[in-house]
Write a protein that holds these residues in place. Sequence first.
Motif, PDB file in Angstrom:
ATOM      1  N   LYS A 413      38.810  -8.513  78.250  1.00  0.00           N
ATOM      2  CA  LYS A 413      38.552  -9.928  78.546  1.00  0.00           C
ATOM      3  C   LYS A 413      39.404 -10.832  77.658  1.00  0.00           C
ATOM      4  CE  LYS A 413      34.023  -9.761  80.670  1.00  0.00           C
ATOM      5  NZ  LYS A 413      32.659 -10.319  80.718  1.00  0.00           N
ATOM      6  N   GLU A 418      38.573 -14.044  82.692  1.00  0.00           N
ATOM      7  CA  GLU A 418      37.606 -13.755  83.769  1.00  0.00           C
ATOM      8  C   GLU A 418      38.156 -12.771  84.813  1.00  0.00           C
ATOM      9  OE1 GLU A 418      37.559 -17.021  87.072  1.00  0.00           O
ATOM     10  OE2 GLU A 418      37.727 -18.051  85.138  1.00  0.00           O
ATOM     11  N   ALA A 420      39.452  -9.875  84.058  1.00  0.00           N
ATOM     12  CA  ALA A 420      39.355  -8.494  83.553  1.00  0.00           C
ATOM     13  C   ALA A 420      38.646  -7.608  84.569  1.00  0.00           C
ATOM     14  CB  ALA A 420      38.600  -8.478  82.218  1.00  0.00           C
TER      15      ALA A 420
END
Length: 452
Positions: A413, A418, A420
């Motif tokens: 992350k 976001e 990931a």
Amino acid sequence: MAEEEHHKLIEYANGPSLEEINNTVEIPKSGNFWKNLLAFSGPGALVAVGYMDPGNWVTSIGGGAQYGYLLMSVILISSLIAMLLQYMAAKLGIVTHMDLAQATRAHTSKGMGIFLWITTELAIMATDIAEVIGGAISLKLLFGIPLVVGVALTVLDVFLLLALTKLGFRKIEAIVVTLIIVILVVFVYQVIIAQPNMAAAFEGLLPHKEILRPGELHMALGIVGATVMPHNLYLHSSIAQTRQFDRNDKESTRRAIKYTTWDSNLQLSAAFVVNCLLLIVGAALFFGKDTSQLGTFSNLYNALQDHKMAGAVASPVLSTLFAVALLASGQNSTITGTLTGQVVMEGFIHMKMPLWARRLVTRLISVIPVLICAIIYHGKESALDSLLVNSQVFLSVALPFSMIPLTIYTGSKKIMGEFANRKWITILAWTCTILLTILNLQIVWESVKGLF
């Protein structure tokens, strides 16, 4: 002074990945699904080339000839793993604006960066050796050009690449797609002529326990090793950035990931079909016959026109089409190998060369072992075939060095925010990475054992 800098053969590079084509292809601001998909289509084709290059041919056809349709499921599983890895590679490039080489260099030491660069360069050269051999053999089959001369002639494809770079990246994508269609059409025709047992072929898509027997497992490992290649991960993470979208807008980024994934999966599906067709041709024409004579391209070429081997459908037309498809495959891989070479050189050691110069250096280095082998063994194709197999083994060694960083970065992350990987994708990615690493180590171990 700027003019003088522009003409340097080797320059410092620390900008966007493949700067000449980065962010150059226009996409519609809106439009329906198909219009957007068409605009984003192209990079997936360049990636798919690596999944149907000459290195795949002998293993897929040989798998069908020896074990019928049993190993169809291995091709399916390999293709699904490839889709996952290529999705992650493209997403890394789109979200971070770095290719895999740049991201690895940014998160490792300089020494590790140089080590990984050398490993990846050797993998690219190993891939190039397969293209040199495939190209030289196809020239011999089509035009009767001696292997030694054919190997030397493959150096001249640098001029083809030089011409292509003047056309623009979208045109290169179109040429690659055209060559893929040529390969697809050739093998669809051959499968139709061969009249295979399609019910058995579809049944082969389901895994069978017989695959775990020593002979079948060895062939399955060969198919997996020839399918998933490290250079494709570097390439995709770079060329996914060729489309013009707002890099700072999350919705625009999400849209780019969506359509790039569609493009990748569709093109890899085409590669899956080609590899299935190769195996089906091998099973339909040669299963149950003496497969010891099918280990080289020339033997396959001859078998396709030999009524004793291929049955009533054997003809010179089948053989010629096989050689044409082999030539198309080699030329496609030439284009993608050169782009990948530039990606890893710029990303790992910040060094930049014109694409034609990069191509010339890589091809000359790759040609040397092939030429030596061809001269020492007086142009015997069996010797070149052994060299091709050994080059594919090295790719097995290099693959974990690209898969492991990719899985780490796309699951972080901190790096991806976001975007990931979701937890289930991370688990699946690590499972595939560990599985492929073990399988590839098995290939290496068996190859080493074979030397003694």
